[in-house]
Write an enzyme that holds these catalytic residues in place. Sequence first.
Site, short mmCIF file in Angstrom:
data_model
loop_
_atom_site.label_atom_id
_atom_site.label_comp_id
_atom_site.label_asym_id
_atom_site.label_seq_id
_atom_site.Cartn_x
_atom_site.Cartn_y
_atom_site.Cartn_z
N CYS A 50 0.90 -1.14 0.11
CA CYS A 50 -0.04 0.02 -0.01
C CYS A 50 0.85 1.38 -0.05
O CYS A 50 1.76 1.41 -0.80
CB CYS A 50 -0.92 -0.18 1.33
SG CYS A 50 -2.07 1.38 1.14
N LEU A 51 0.79 2.22 0.87
CA LEU A 51 1.44 3.29 1.05
C LEU A 51 3.08 3.14 1.40
O LEU A 51 3.92 3.60 0.54
CB LEU A 51 1.17 4.21 2.17
CG LEU A 51 1.64 5.70 2.51
CD1 LEU A 51 1.62 6.37 1.25
CD2 LEU A 51 0.83 6.39 3.56
#
Length: 578
Positions: free
Chosen positions: A312-313
């Site tokens: 994800c991030l």
Amino acid sequence: MSEPSPSSPATHLDTVAHGALARLTGALSPASALLAGLDWGAHLAVSPGRQLALARLAGEQAQQLARYLHECLLAGPGEARALVEPPARDRRFAEPEWRQWPFNLWHQSFLLTQQWWDAATHGIAGVEKHHENVVAFCARQWLDMLSPGNRFLTNPTVLRRTLTQGGTNLLRGMQNLAEDLQRLAAGTAPAGTEAFVVGRDVAATPGRVVLKNRLMELIQYAPTTATVHAEPVLIVPAWIMKYYVLDLSPSNSLIRYLVAQGHTVFCISWKNPGVDERDLGMDDYLQSGFHAALDAVQAIVPRQRVHAVGYCLGGTLLAIAAAAMARDRDERLASATLLAAQTDFSEPGELGLFIDESQVSLLEAQMAETGYLTAGQMAGAFQMLRSYDLLWSRLVNEYMLGDRAPMNDLMAWNADATRMPAKMHSQYLRRLFLDDDLSEGRYPVDGRPVALGDIELPLFMVGTVTDHVAPWRSVHKLHYLTATEITFVLTSGGHNAGIVSPPGHPHRHYQMLRREAGGSYVAPDEWLAAAPDVEGSWWPAWQQWLAGRSGRRVKPPRMGATGYPPLADAPGSYVLEK
């Protein structure tokens, strides 16, 4: 007249006023919704042809519904042919009771209304695409709220349950509601999470914390095999979530799986930021997070390149780091794996509904007061994106049917939410989402922009079919931003469940296709048609990919090293912070 400085009294007054507005609206910008509505309404008002088409559609639907009513009155119970079938993923009207009178008429009328609003909110000439998406989303939210399935007297499943159980389902529902409200008021976790204790039931893979700074702890996991692959694996999770989504219960733990396959695994555990961390930015996460962890890994496993993994991030951060390292001729990475991670934010999916200049400025005003974005705000945004799954179905199942969904490790992890530092979150929204600086070569590291096209590492990328956070077509865009070798996997499931996909999990499948370095770009739909479908988990395919890019197996390294002594047992202390 010059603009007021950021520290001027006028600017401060505006910030206070905007912060107060954010508290009243749950940090949702009324101006953003108003602008979208005005754009849509104004263009529809000057489109007489479209108005006539919508009026004609409404008339045709009224006639269809009248004929359907006639058929229902003449036919036996449940025999009338449905006018409209729900979308494939819409489970609201799946029970057979919805085919009975009068519930069939109610739910068919609802589906026709849904069709009309879908037509009314899309394709109006002149409406800005973002505004069209916002209006369509708002219409869906209102329709979801008004669904006949959400009300006691119009839901046949609830009525049948109430009759057969003599109303005890409603009593259980009231008890569930009272417990939930009590826990909400006390700020405690949802019912059932107590069965998943961090360090005992989840985040329980044995290891030691070998580095701790103001931003993260680095965990080195204990080997379970006599020999290991020479190159270690460094996992960079997102700080929008706690790291142990990758180390859930033993049967669901990706980290435990890698260790069992003979990999030396390190994982970052991010601190849950508060007011003191308000000024931490993306550069801090890069330097005190990724690079500090990489230095420690190379001290513990010297003279070996590292397989880096970002989720994800954390995957976006890894892509930034890999581009900067390529620019600076830093060759310490052997490969990079990006799990549900975006690098091009021009089409971020429905999450982009909450990200425009008006919305971001309101969030910034609120974060200027608190110092961080609360976990509740992030959870609220995700809840609206999946309102049926996360809100309305829960209302029906738990409070009307009286069925409390059994808690599992992934649900318990999801309730263990984190915050986001004000500075970092503002930079993330502006530089990545609003301005798309990373994909367009404007994102700076150490004062100089980086280019994803400089990355020459072999990449393994995973997208998930129903991802509402990082849509797989957006994840796939890295194919045209770099010419390096990419192995791309599209797996069933969503942003979390698609990644937590251990071997043996039922109903899992994936598609995988490799593009050689310098190969031609294949668009997402072409990729989808060409990639073969494989039953089962994608984890073994990824592990084989890692092993194929690793050297001979060696004795496991010791835990820690000079300058990086073991400090505590895994999972450390940061993951326990609330």
